[in-house]
Structures are given as C-alpha cells and as structure tokens.
Write a protein that holds these residues in place. Structure first.
Motif, PDB file in Angstrom:
ATOM      1  N   ASN A  32      42.149  27.887  65.177  1.00  0.00           N
ATOM      2  CA  ASN A  32      43.171  27.655  64.167  1.00  0.00           C
ATOM      3  C   ASN A  32      42.714  26.653  63.117  1.00  0.00           C
ATOM      4  O   ASN A  32      43.057  26.760  61.953  1.00  0.00           O
ATOM      5  N   TYR A  33      41.967  25.669  63.536  1.00  0.00           N
ATOM      6  CA  TYR A  33      41.533  24.617  62.617  1.00  0.00           C
ATOM      7  C   TYR A  33      40.035  24.369  62.746  1.00  0.00           C
ATOM      8  O   TYR A  33      39.467  24.409  63.835  1.00  0.00           O
ATOM      9  N   MET A  34      39.415  24.108  61.616  1.00  0.00           N
ATOM     10  CA  MET A  34      38.078  23.537  61.569  1.00  0.00           C
ATOM     11  C   MET A  34      38.124  22.371  60.597  1.00  0.00           C
ATOM     12  O   MET A  34      38.960  22.346  59.677  1.00  0.00           O
ATOM     13  N   ALA A  98      36.353  21.764  65.679  1.00  0.00           N
ATOM     14  CA  ALA A  98      37.117  23.002  65.712  1.00  0.00           C
ATOM     15  C   ALA A  98      38.203  22.890  66.773  1.00  0.00           C
ATOM     16  O   ALA A  98      38.019  22.198  67.782  1.00  0.00           O
ATOM     17  N   SER A  99      39.318  23.589  66.514  1.00  0.00           N
ATOM     18  CA  SER A  99      40.449  23.464  67.427  1.00  0.00           C
ATOM     19  C   SER A  99      41.215  24.770  67.552  1.00  0.00           C
ATOM     20  O   SER A  99      41.376  25.502  66.564  1.00  0.00           O
ATOM     21  N   TYR A 100      41.738  25.021  68.751  1.00  0.00           N
ATOM     22  CA  TYR A 100      42.661  26.130  68.983  1.00  0.00           C
ATOM     23  C   TYR A 100      44.112  25.666  68.814  1.00  0.00           C
ATOM     24  O   TYR A 100      45.034  26.474  68.853  1.00  0.00           O
ATOM     25  N   HIS A 101      44.298  24.387  68.617  1.00  0.00           N
ATOM     26  CA  HIS A 101      45.630  23.807  68.498  1.00  0.00           C
ATOM     27  C   HIS A 101      46.334  24.368  67.272  1.00  0.00           C
ATOM     28  O   HIS A 101      45.726  24.553  66.224  1.00  0.00           O
ATOM     29  N   ALA A 104      46.652  21.037  64.521  1.00  0.00           N
ATOM     30  CA  ALA A 104      45.671  20.005  64.848  1.00  0.00           C
ATOM     31  C   ALA A 104      45.662  18.864  63.864  1.00  0.00           C
ATOM     32  O   ALA A 104      45.444  17.707  64.241  1.00  0.00           O
ATOM     33  N   GLY A 105      45.856  19.155  62.608  1.00  0.00           N
ATOM     34  CA  GLY A 105      45.833  18.116  61.587  1.00  0.00           C
ATOM     35  C   GLY A 105      44.536  17.349  61.594  1.00  0.00           C
ATOM     36  O   GLY A 105      43.459  17.912  61.739  1.00  0.00           O
ATOM     37  N   LEU A 106      44.642  16.021  61.473  1.00  0.00           N
ATOM     38  CA  LEU A 106      43.469  15.142  61.498  1.00  0.00           C
ATOM     39  C   LEU A 106      43.503  14.225  62.711  1.00  0.00           C
ATOM     40  O   LEU A 106      43.010  13.098  62.670  1.00  0.00           O
TER      41      LEU A 106
END
Length: 124
Positions: A32-34, A98-101, A104-106
C-alpha cells in the motif's frame, strides 16, 4: 516479504539536487505504501516522504516539503525521491521502506520492509 534496493545517493554541494531510486521485488502486489526515511548521525530516524501506491497520493515531512518529490513508476514497484535545494542538514542515510499497512503515513512502526540505505552528503 518485499526486498528493496536503493540507488542514487552521493555527495553534493548545498543548493544542489539528487534523485534517489528504490526498486521493490518479491510480494509487491499487496503493498500500500512505499517511502523514504532518513537518519543522520546521532539523530533520530525521520520519515521523509511516502506514496500510497494505489492512488499516488503523497505525504511529506515538513522539513522537505516544497523541495522534494516522491513518485512511482507505472509498475508501482519503483519509487523515486527527488531532493532539491539540498542543505547540509539533509545529510543522512536514506532508507527505502514499504508497507502493507492501509494507513502507514510516515510512522516507522508501520513499515515492515527496509532497504540497506544509501548515503546522502551535502557540503556547505
């Protein structure tokens, strides 16, 4: 599991620019996030910028907002961070994350995958 490989660090004079790149491999479809974090010698780790890969939405730390751009390519497996008008205070090791959250934000605790880091040194 996601593997991250950074490139593009180096030395630059104040006022210059650098572009960091990060390629993700492995289980990337559910990401979801990088983003990018940095840590200067003797200082706390700091979230710099992140991108929500599903929409391209971006988040920036106040310290770099207005002089940095995070972007992803069409595959959504590579992200870049362009840093402009660099200052000596930007000197740090920069880590791709990288995140699957889903949000995730910062927040560093939301990122389970970290690259090895690439050094950015800005001289005055």
């Amino acid at each position: 599991q996601v593997q991250l490989a950074e490139s593009g660090g180096g030395s630059v004079q104040a006022g210059g620019s650098l572009t960091l790149s990060c390629a993700a491999s492995g289980a990337t479809n559910r990401l979801n996030y990088m983003g990018w974090f940095r840590q200067a010698l003797g200082k706390a780790r700091e979230g710099v910028a992140a991108i929500y890969t599903r929409t391209g939405g971006t988040i920036y730390a106040g310290s770099v907002k207005g002089r940095s751009t995070i972007a992803q390519d069409n595959t959504k497996k590579t992200v870049s961070l362009q840093l402009n008008n660099l200052e000596p205070e930007d000197t740090a090791m920069y880590y791709c994350v990288a995140s699957y959250h889903s949000d995730a934000g910062l927040s560093a605790t939301n990122y389970g995958s970290w690259g090895q880091g690439t050094q950015v040194t800005v001289s005055s």
